[in-house]
Design a protein around this motif. Structure first.
Motif, PDB file in Angstrom:
ATOM      1  N   ILE A  14     128.594  45.090  77.036  1.00 33.73           N
ATOM      2  CA  ILE A  14     129.369  45.088  75.177  1.00 33.73           C
ATOM      3  C   ILE A  14     128.330  45.897  74.220  1.00 33.73           C
ATOM      4  CG2 ILE A  14     129.781  44.045  73.124  1.00 33.73           C
ATOM      5  CD1 ILE A  14     131.418  42.595  75.463  1.00 33.73           C
ATOM      6  N   SER A  15     127.857  46.849  73.439  1.00 29.75           N
ATOM      7  CA  SER A  15     126.582  47.451  73.298  1.00 29.75           C
ATOM      8  C   SER A  15     127.040  46.684  71.501  1.00 29.75           C
ATOM      9  CB  SER A  15     126.286  49.086  73.087  1.00 29.75           C
ATOM     10  OG  SER A  15     127.778  49.271  72.873  1.00 29.75           O
ATOM     11  N   ALA A  23     130.448  40.776  79.777  1.00 33.26           N
ATOM     12  CA  ALA A  23     130.483  41.205  78.605  1.00 33.26           C
ATOM     13  C   ALA A  23     128.449  41.194  78.575  1.00 33.26           C
ATOM     14  CB  ALA A  23     130.242  39.942  77.865  1.00 33.26           C
ATOM     15  N   ASP A  24     127.943  41.768  79.097  1.00 35.21           N
ATOM     16  CA  ASP A  24     126.632  42.035  79.275  1.00 35.21           C
ATOM     17  C   ASP A  24     126.848  43.920  79.431  1.00 35.21           C
ATOM     18  OD1 ASP A  24     125.809  39.477  79.739  1.00 35.21           O
ATOM     19  OD2 ASP A  24     124.774  39.823  80.815  1.00 35.21           O
ATOM     20  N   LYS A  48     130.064  41.030  70.920  1.00 32.56           N
ATOM     21  CA  LYS A  48     129.055  40.474  72.267  1.00 32.56           C
ATOM     22  C   LYS A  48     129.277  39.072  71.167  1.00 32.56           C
ATOM     23  CE  LYS A  48     125.720  40.952  75.751  1.00 32.56           C
ATOM     24  NZ  LYS A  48     126.391  39.288  75.808  1.00 32.56           N
ATOM     25  N   ASP A 107     131.117  36.062  73.381  1.00 31.93           N
ATOM     26  CA  ASP A 107     130.158  34.500  73.672  1.00 31.93           C
ATOM     27  C   ASP A 107     131.038  33.627  73.464  1.00 31.93           C
ATOM     28  OD1 ASP A 107     128.602  36.947  74.747  1.00 31.93           O
ATOM     29  OD2 ASP A 107     127.193  36.907  73.927  1.00 31.93           O
TER      30      ASP A 107
END
Length: 247
Positions: free
Chosen positions: A198-199, A195-196, A204, A208
């Motif tokens: 995802i901008s 998921a890191d 995000k 999370d």
């Protein structure tokens, strides 16, 4: 990590995206089961530490810089492993990215990144390893897809498209192969760094929150170990592993 066991014949297993998450957990689990593991990723500092960890615990590991979007890089990885271990038994195509966004956001660069890593990267792995496996008349390709390759949700259109494609590609390869086994593993919500990428901050944050029910990467590693440990005449074609609480 426990010391290597003799639960199965030792195989040479290549793992892409091995610097964290499912890739790292798989490397540790398979090394503990007595397999020799080759670790490929771009973050070589992490790979080196992981290889040292595995070897300190009695396992056998090779770390090698790898960019799955570059066919020459993948071919170099395969060649380095063959030089070190003499053969290649299993390739785990694990590297992946998941920058979710609605299509209307037109994040075309992110679409292309998902196609390059999630799909082209798998194709590069197959292209680099299949001739060797055919020559050996044995081998096993494990492709990590996703439950997003079984369903599509808002913001996952392109990510799901790449994972549907990985499943289609795997099934085609399976039907074409008599000596090479093919397994697809579809993880549900799993703790990792996926998921890191995802901008979009809102998306995000939502992901999370969903990760509160996520299972550890070791659960996926165990599914891979199961598939890899079967006798040569048994091909575990597809496995879905979700948190019990995931809808």
């Amino acid at each position: 990590m426990s010391h290597p066991s003799t639960e199965t014949v030792s195989k040479v297993v290549l793992i892409t995206g091995a610097s964290s998450g499912i890739g790292e957990a798989t490397a540790r689990r398979l090394a503990a089961a007595g397999h020799r593991v080759a670790l490929g990723a771009r973050r070589t500092d992490r790979l080196d530490l992981l290889a040292k960890d595995i070897e300190a615990d009695g396992g056998s590991a090779l770390a090698h810089e790898l960019d799955v979007t570059d066919l020459a890089s993948m071919q170099g990885f395969i060649a380095a492993v063959r030089d070190r271990f003499g053969r290649v038994d299993v390739l785990v195509n694990n590297a992946g990215v998941m920058p979710l966004s609605p299509l209307a956001a037109l994040r075309v660069d992110e679409w292309n990144q998902m196609i390059d890593v999630n799909l082209r990267g798998v194709l590069h792995g197959i292209a680099a390893v299949l001739p060797l496996m055919q020559e050996q008349r044995s081998g096993h390709i494990v492709n990590i897809a996703s439950v997003s390759g079984l369903r599509v949700d808002p913001t996952s259109a392109v990510y799901s498209a790449t994972k549907f494609a990985v499943r289609a590609l795997s099934e085609g390869l399976r039907q074409e192969s008599r000596d090479v086994r093919v397994t697809v593993v579809n993880p549900g919500l799993t703790r990792s760094e996926l998921a890191d990428s995802i901008s979009d901050g809102g998306i995000k944050g939502a992901v999370d929150e969903m990760m509160a029910i996520a299972i550890p990467a070791t659960a996926i590693a165990e599914a891979i170990r199961y598939a890899v440990s079967q006798s040569a005449d048994v091909d575990v074609n597809e496995i879905v592993v979700r948190p019990t609480a995931q809808g």
